[in-house]
Write a protein that holds these residues in place. Sequence first.
Motif, PDB file in Angstrom:
ATOM      1  N   HIS A 290       3.290   9.695  -3.843  1.00  0.00           N
ATOM      2  CA  HIS A 290       4.044  10.304  -2.743  1.00  0.00           C
ATOM      3  C   HIS A 290       5.540  10.053  -2.936  1.00  0.00           C
ATOM      4  CE1 HIS A 290       0.276   9.985   0.067  1.00  0.00           C
ATOM      5  NE2 HIS A 290       0.138  10.897  -0.882  1.00  0.00           N
ATOM      6  N   LEU A 291       5.886   8.847  -3.357  1.00  0.00           N
ATOM      7  CA  LEU A 291       7.296   8.519  -3.558  1.00  0.00           C
ATOM      8  C   LEU A 291       7.901   9.362  -4.676  1.00  0.00           C
ATOM      9  CD1 LEU A 291       9.448   6.539  -2.443  1.00  0.00           C
ATOM     10  CD2 LEU A 291       8.882   5.021  -4.357  1.00  0.00           C
ATOM     11  N   ARG A 292       7.136   9.611  -5.740  1.00  0.00           N
ATOM     12  CA  ARG A 292       7.610  10.470  -6.830  1.00  0.00           C
ATOM     13  C   ARG A 292       7.820  11.895  -6.345  1.00  0.00           C
ATOM     14  NH1 ARG A 292      10.072  10.239 -11.658  1.00  0.00           N
ATOM     15  NH2 ARG A 292       8.722   8.584 -12.402  1.00  0.00           N
TER      16      ARG A 292
ATOM     17  N   ARG B  40       4.644  14.717   4.110  1.00  0.00           N
ATOM     18  CA  ARG B  40       4.328  14.318   5.483  1.00  0.00           C
ATOM     19  C   ARG B  40       3.562  12.997   5.495  1.00  0.00           C
ATOM     20  NH1 ARG B  40       3.394  19.875   6.476  1.00  0.00           N
ATOM     21  NH2 ARG B  40       1.129  19.599   6.330  1.00  0.00           N
ATOM     22  N   GLN B  41       2.679  12.815   4.519  1.00  0.00           N
ATOM     23  CA  GLN B  41       1.932  11.550   4.443  1.00  0.00           C
ATOM     24  C   GLN B  41       2.869  10.370   4.165  1.00  0.00           C
ATOM     25  OE1 GLN B  41      -1.045  12.322   1.455  1.00  0.00           O
ATOM     26  NE2 GLN B  41      -2.456  13.313   2.911  1.00  0.00           N
ATOM     27  N   LEU B  42       3.881  10.611   3.323  1.00  0.00           N
ATOM     28  CA  LEU B  42       4.852   9.539   3.061  1.00  0.00           C
ATOM     29  C   LEU B  42       5.677   9.246   4.307  1.00  0.00           C
ATOM     30  CD1 LEU B  42       6.245   7.583   1.095  1.00  0.00           C
ATOM     31  CD2 LEU B  42       7.775   9.462   0.447  1.00  0.00           C
TER      32      LEU B  42
ATOM     33  N   ASP C 120       0.815  -1.214   0.000  1.00  0.00           N
ATOM     34  CA  ASP C 120       0.000   0.000   0.000  1.00  0.00           C
ATOM     35  C   ASP C 120       0.850   1.266   0.000  1.00  0.00           C
ATOM     36  OD1 ASP C 120      -0.821   0.095   3.582  1.00  0.00           O
ATOM     37  OD2 ASP C 120       1.001  -0.536   2.499  1.00  0.00           O
ATOM     38  N   LEU C 121       2.110   1.176  -0.442  1.00  0.00           N
ATOM     39  CA  LEU C 121       2.937   2.370  -0.582  1.00  0.00           C
ATOM     40  C   LEU C 121       2.393   3.215  -1.724  1.00  0.00           C
ATOM     41  CD1 LEU C 121       5.518   3.958   0.178  1.00  0.00           C
ATOM     42  CD2 LEU C 121       6.724   2.587  -1.533  1.00  0.00           C
ATOM     43  N   ASN C 122       2.193   4.512  -1.472  1.00  0.00           N
ATOM     44  CA  ASN C 122       1.681   5.426  -2.491  1.00  0.00           C
ATOM     45  C   ASN C 122       2.834   5.914  -3.357  1.00  0.00           C
ATOM     46  OD1 ASN C 122       0.758   7.823  -3.857  1.00  0.00           O
ATOM     47  ND2 ASN C 122      -1.012   7.813  -2.480  1.00  0.00           N
TER      48      ASN C 122
END
Length: 295
Positions: free
Chosen positions: A8-10, A40-42, A3-5
């Motif tokens: 967000h990583l980009r 912050r969400q990451l 479930d890693l977004n």
Amino acid sequence: MADLNFHHLRYFWAVAHYRQLTKAAEALHISPSALSIQLRQLEDRLGHALFERKNRRLELTEAGRIALEHADAIFKTGQELLNTLKGVPTQSRPVLRVGAVATLSRNYQIGWLLPLLKEESLGIRLVSGQMRELLSQLANHSLDVVLANEAAPRDTAAGWISRRIAHQSMSLVSRPTDAGRRKVRVLRFPDDLQDQPLILPSQDSAVRLAFDLILEEAGVRPQILAEVDDMAMLRLLARETGALALVPPVVVTDELKSGLLIERCTLGQLQENFYAITMRRRFAHPALRSMLGFA
């Protein structure tokens, strides 16, 4: 982490390379405040702070450096995937994954692989095994090609394609006797095999079945010392026992050159075939496209 977004990583990846939130936001076409929220969400998802502010610049924390290494690898792999599907060469070193049936001549394998090994831009991964397990790996994309001395079973559902890439007449070879070193007596096939000690491929071999049929029709009964399904072992037995051995000459190339073994008879009616087995795939490995001549 399933479930890693990756959005967000980009965003994190862009900020890590720009080292400034404003410049990264401009490049991503979002506001700095929205980008800050995404970061912050990451960080919340990973459980670690990824940046610390130093002299108006964002510096990576230890966790941030680890995350950047993985992000670089992920996005590089993603770009290579797009390039591969578009037929565009990638800068990374592609690997050709080759399976070889365990009974296949090592000399033949080396001869087939040598042109590929000279390509510095290509890596080779070679595995050996039984035909069934290699075909299974080919079907699940773990291998690009399987080298074998028999075609794959006819199975239209499986999608295997067997291309005959070489063939060679079988020979009867043996150690030379002292007299044989001066003058080699060519055997008359099959008549001279009556009561002769022989080392033969196993009965699973198509060549062996054809050989037996010729002897049966001629009423010739040799002495079968051993039946071997491994060509390397058959070569060693020919060297050590002095008996006649039925092999394709490629198996005993070095022994024939050195005179350790001599060719007593060439059997033009018996052919050993060599196959490259692939799958019906839309995106074939570039090295195979050039070697096997298919689009």
